[in-house]
Design a protein around this motif. Structure first.
Motif, PDB file in Angstrom:
ATOM      1  N   ASN A  19       0.830  -1.211   0.000  1.00 45.47           N
ATOM      2  CA  ASN A  19       0.000   0.000   0.000  1.00 45.47           C
ATOM      3  C   ASN A  19       0.856   1.249   0.000  1.00 45.47           C
ATOM      4  O   ASN A  19       0.621   2.186  -0.764  1.00 45.47           O
ATOM      5  N   LEU A  56       1.833   4.312  -2.971  1.00 47.62           N
ATOM      6  CA  LEU A  56       1.544   5.742  -2.878  1.00 47.62           C
ATOM      7  C   LEU A  56       2.649   6.584  -3.488  1.00 47.62           C
ATOM      8  O   LEU A  56       2.481   7.790  -3.659  1.00 47.62           O
ATOM      9  N   SER A  60      -4.169  -3.129  -5.348  1.00 49.68           N
ATOM     10  CA  SER A  60      -5.347  -2.565  -5.996  1.00 49.68           C
ATOM     11  C   SER A  60      -5.954  -3.565  -6.968  1.00 49.68           C
ATOM     12  O   SER A  60      -6.980  -3.291  -7.576  1.00 49.68           O
ATOM     13  N   ASN A 117     -10.845   0.001  -1.944  1.00 45.75           N
ATOM     14  CA  ASN A 117     -10.359   1.224  -1.290  1.00 45.75           C
ATOM     15  C   ASN A 117      -9.131   1.765  -1.976  1.00 45.75           C
ATOM     16  O   ASN A 117      -9.035   2.963  -2.252  1.00 45.75           O
ATOM     17  N   ILE A 118      -8.170   0.872  -2.218  1.00 46.75           N
ATOM     18  CA  ILE A 118      -6.907   1.329  -2.802  1.00 46.75           C
ATOM     19  C   ILE A 118      -7.144   1.821  -4.223  1.00 46.75           C
ATOM     20  O   ILE A 118      -6.691   2.913  -4.607  1.00 46.75           O
ATOM     21  N   GLY A 123      -9.014   5.233  -4.276  1.00 42.24           N
ATOM     22  CA  GLY A 123      -8.160   6.366  -3.935  1.00 42.24           C
ATOM     23  C   GLY A 123      -7.243   6.747  -5.078  1.00 42.24           C
ATOM     24  O   GLY A 123      -7.144   7.925  -5.457  1.00 42.24           O
ATOM     25  N   HIS A 124      -6.609   5.728  -5.680  1.00 39.34           N
ATOM     26  CA  HIS A 124      -5.671   6.019  -6.761  1.00 39.34           C
ATOM     27  C   HIS A 124      -6.394   6.597  -7.975  1.00 39.34           C
ATOM     28  O   HIS A 124      -5.903   7.525  -8.620  1.00 39.34           O
ATOM     29  N   ILE A 170      -6.481  14.441  -0.959  1.00 37.14           N
ATOM     30  CA  ILE A 170      -6.811  13.022  -1.170  1.00 37.14           C
ATOM     31  C   ILE A 170      -5.597  12.157  -0.857  1.00 37.14           C
ATOM     32  O   ILE A 170      -5.714  11.060  -0.310  1.00 37.14           O
ATOM     33  N   TYR A 171      -4.430  12.684  -1.187  1.00 36.01           N
ATOM     34  CA  TYR A 171      -3.211  11.914  -0.905  1.00 36.01           C
ATOM     35  C   TYR A 171      -3.070  11.687   0.600  1.00 36.01           C
ATOM     36  O   TYR A 171      -2.752  10.584   1.044  1.00 36.01           O
ATOM     37  N   GLU A 230      -5.325   9.119   1.566  1.00 31.20           N
ATOM     38  CA  GLU A 230      -4.864   7.806   1.111  1.00 31.20           C
ATOM     39  C   GLU A 230      -3.775   7.236   2.010  1.00 31.20           C
ATOM     40  O   GLU A 230      -3.690   6.029   2.200  1.00 31.20           O
ATOM     41  N   VAL A 245      -5.741   5.798   4.638  1.00 28.40           N
ATOM     42  CA  VAL A 245      -6.476   4.618   4.167  1.00 28.40           C
ATOM     43  C   VAL A 245      -5.522   3.435   3.998  1.00 28.40           C
ATOM     44  O   VAL A 245      -5.873   2.300   4.330  1.00 28.40           O
ATOM     45  N   ALA A 246      -4.318   3.707   3.493  1.00 30.28           N
ATOM     46  CA  ALA A 246      -3.358   2.624   3.274  1.00 30.28           C
ATOM     47  C   ALA A 246      -3.103   1.886   4.570  1.00 30.28           C
ATOM     48  O   ALA A 246      -3.035   0.653   4.604  1.00 30.28           O
TER      49      ALA A 246
END
Lengths: 78, 188, 250
Positions: C108, C112, C121, C188-189, C192-193, C219-220, C223, C226-227
Motif C-alpha cells: 500500500n 503511494l 489494488s 479502497n486502494i 483512492g488512486h 486526497i493523498y 490515502e 487509508v493505506a
C-alpha cells in the motif's frame, strides 16, 4: 459510439451507483459519531473499543466500495 | 462494446494482449483482465512465501527474543532497584539507631561528666570551706591574741603613763600601788 | 470508449492506466512467470520487509535503535491484536497474520509513491489473500472442531422458530466474507488512486488547476491514512475470522 443509447444507460447507471458511496458515507459517519458520543460519555472504556470501531467502519465502508465498484464496472467493463 | 475494443486492440498491438489499446491505455478495468491474473497470483504467492519465511525464521524470533530480553532486563532492574531501596531503608534505620545510641551515649557522658564535676566541685568547696574555717579560727585566735596583747600594752602604757604622771607631779610613786590602781581602773 | 467520451472537452482521463500490468523487459505477452511491474513492486515490498525486520533488528539491542523500535512497534501492535481477539491459542498463527499485515501495508505505502504500481489494488491479488484466509480458517475450524464448527451458524440462544432463518443468513454472510474481505481492500486502494488520477486530469485546465492540485494533496493525505487503515482492517478481520474458527461457540 457517442449517442449510443447503451452507453447513455451505462453512464446513468454508473452515476446512480455512485449514490451508494454517499449512503456509505452516512453509515461511516454514524459509526464514528456514535463511537465518539459513547467515548465521551465513558472515556475509560473507549480505548478498548477502537478495534470494534474499525471493524464497524470497515463493514460500513465495504458496502460503499461495492457501490463504487458497480459504478466502475459500468463505466469501464461492460 | 467491450468486444469491439478488444477486436481493435487485437489487430493493433497483438503483443500487448487483449487488455491494452494501441495507445497504451487500458481497455476496461485492468483489474478484470484475465490474462494478467496468473502472473499476479504467481508473484503474490512467491512474495508471501518469501516474507513468511524471512519473518518466521529470522525476524520474529529475533524481535521476540529482544522483547523478552528487555522484559527480563527491566524486571531484573526493578528487583535490583527494589533491593537497593530496601537496603537504603535499612541503612537509614541503622543510621538512625546509631544516632540514637550516640545521643544516649553523649547524654550519659554528659551526665557522668556533670557528676564528676559536681563531685570535684563539692570536694573543692568542702576543702575551701575547711580552709576558710581554719583560716577564720586562726584569725580569731590572732585577733584574740592581738586583743590580749593590746590589753596588756594598754595596761603597760597606762602604768607607765600613770608613773610618769605621778613623777611629774612630784610625787614618789611606788610601782606597786600604781599598778594596783591602774589595774583597778582598767577593770572598772 | 471512456477516453473517446472524455477527450472531446480537451480533458484526458485515464484513471485506470496506472493499474496496467506491464512486463519489465520487452513487450512480450504476459505469461504466469513473466517478471512484471507486479514482480517489481512486490519485490520492493519484500526488500522493505527484510530491511526493516531483518537488517533493522540486526543489533538485537536491548535499547533499540530507531528502526528497531519501529519493527518492535509493528510486532507488538499485531501481537497484541492477535492475542486480544483470538486468545492464547491464536498466538500460534501470529507469523502468518503478521505476514499478511506487512505485505499489505508495504505494498500500500509503496503504491503511494508517484509513478508506482499497487499490487493490492488488483482484485486478483486481494482475492487470493481473502480466499486464502477464508479457506484456511474454514478448514482449520473443521479440523479443530469437526461438525461442531457448524454450530457457528446455529444460534442456540435464538427462538427455535427463527433458528433456521438465522442459520441461512449466517451461512450467506459467512460465504460473503471472503468477497467483502478482498474487495474492501482492492476497492479502497483502487478508488483512492483513481480519484487522484481524475483530479490530476482536471489539473490540465489552467483555471481550476490550483483547486485540483490542492484536492490531490488532500486526497493523498487521506490515502496515507487509508493505506494503513485497510491493512489494519484486513488484519483485524483475519483475526476475527480466526477466532470464529478457534472458538465457534461464542
Amino acid at each position: 459510439m457517442e449517442g449510443d443509447i447503451a452507453s447513455m444507460g451505462q453512464f446513468i447507471g454508473a452515476g446512480l451507483a455512485a449514490i451508494g458511496s454517499g449512503a456509505a458515507a452516512i453509515g461511516v459517519g454514524h459509526v464514528a459519531g456514535n463511537f465518539l458520543a459513547g467515548a465521551l460519555r465513558n472515556p475509560s472504556a473507549a480505548g478498548s473499543q477502537t478495534a470494534t470501531l474499525f471493524i464497524g467502519l470497515a463493514f460500513a465502508e465495504a458496502l460503499g466500495i461495492f457501490a463504487f465498484l458497480v459504478a466502475l464496472l459500468l463505466m469501464f467493463a461492460v | 462494446m467491450a468486444t469491439e475494443s478488444t477486436a481493435d486492440a487485437a489487430h493493433g498491438a497483438a503483443d500487448l494482449g487483449a487488455c491494452v489499446s494501441e495507445t497504451g491505455s487500458a481497455i476496461g478495468m485492468p483489474q478484470l483482465c484475465a490474462d494478467w491474473m496468473p502472473n499476479q497470483i504467481f508473484w503474490l504467492v512467491v512474495a508471501l512465501v518469501v516474507i513468511y519465511f524471512v519473518l518466521s525464521r529470522i525476524a520474529l524470533p529475533r524481535i521476540g527474543g529482544v522483547l523478552a530480553e528487555r522484559k527480563g532486563t527491566i524486571t531484573n532492574d526493578l528487583t535490583a532497584a527494589e533491593e537497593l531501596k530496601a537496603k537504603a531503608v535499612e541503612a537509614e534505620k541503622a543510621y538512625q539507631d546509631a544516632l540514637a545510641r550516640a545521643r544516649t551515649e553523649a547524654a550519659k557522658i554528659v551526665a557522668e561528666a556533670k557528676a564528676e564535676i559536681q563531685k570535684d566541685l563539692d570536694a573543692a568547696t568542702a576543702r575551701a570551706d575547711a580552709e576558710i574555717a581554719a583560716k577564720a579560727s586562726e584569725s580569731e585566735k590572732r585577733i584574740g591574741e592581738i586583743r590580749a596583747g593590746a590589753l596588756d600594752a594598754v595596761t603597760e602604757v597606762a602604768k607607765d603613763t600613770a608613773k610618769e604622771l605621778v613623777a611629774a607631779l612630784g610625787g614618789k610613786a611606788d610601782a606597786k600601788s600604781v599598778t594596783a590602781a591602774v589595774t583597778a581602773r582598767l577593770k572598772g | 470508449m471512456a477516453e473517446e467520451a472524455h477527450s472531446e472537452g480537451g480533458l484526458v482521463f485515464h484513471p485506470m492506466d496506472q493499474f496496467i500490468v506491464k512486463p519489465l523487459f520487452g513487450h512480450g505477452p504476459i505469461e504466469w512467470y513473466t517478471p512484471t511491474n507486479v514482480t517489481l513492486w512486490m519485490g520492493l515490498a519484500v526488500l522493505c520487509v527484510i530491511g526493516l525486520f531483518v537488517l533493522g533488528t540486526r543489533g538485537r539491542a536491548v535499547i533499540p535503535s530507531r528502526i528497531q523500535s519501529v519493527a518492535e512497534l509493528a510486532y507488538g501492535f499485531i501481537y497484541k491484536m492477535v492475542e486480544d481477539i483470538c486468545g492464547h491459542d491464536g498466538v500460534k498463527y501470529f507469523p502468518k497474520i503478521f505476514t499478511l499485515f506487512v505485505f499489505i501495508i508495504f505494498t500500500n505505502y509503496l503504491g503511494l509513491l508517484p509513478m508506482s504500481f499497487t499490487p493490492t489494488s488488483h482484485i486478483a491479488v486481494t482475492a487470493v489473500l481473502g480466499f486464502g484466509v477464508f479457506f484456511a480458517v474454514t478448514l482449520l475450524g473443521f479440523y479443530k472442531h469437526g461438525a461442531h464448527f457448524l454450530g457457528l451458524f446455529w444460534m442456540s440462544d435464538a427462538p427455535l422458530i427463527l433458528r433456521p432463518i438465522i442459520a441461512v443468513i449466517e451461512v450467506i454472510s459467512y460465504f460473503v466474507r471472503p468477497v467483502s474481505h478482498s474487495i474492501r481492500l482492492a476497492g479502497n486502494i483502487m478508488a483512492g488512486h483513481a480519484v487522484i488520477k481524475v483530479f490530476a486530469g482536471f489539473a490540465a485546465i489552467a483555471a481550476i488547476s490550483p483547486v485540483s492540485i490542492a484536492a490531490i494533496v488532500a486526497i493523498y493525505g487521506l490515502e496515507v491514512l487509508v493505506a494503513f487503515i485497510q491493512a489494519y482492517v484486513f488484519t483485524i478481520l483475519t483475526c476475527v475470522y480466526l477466532k470464529d474458527a478457534l472458538h465457534p461457540g461464542h
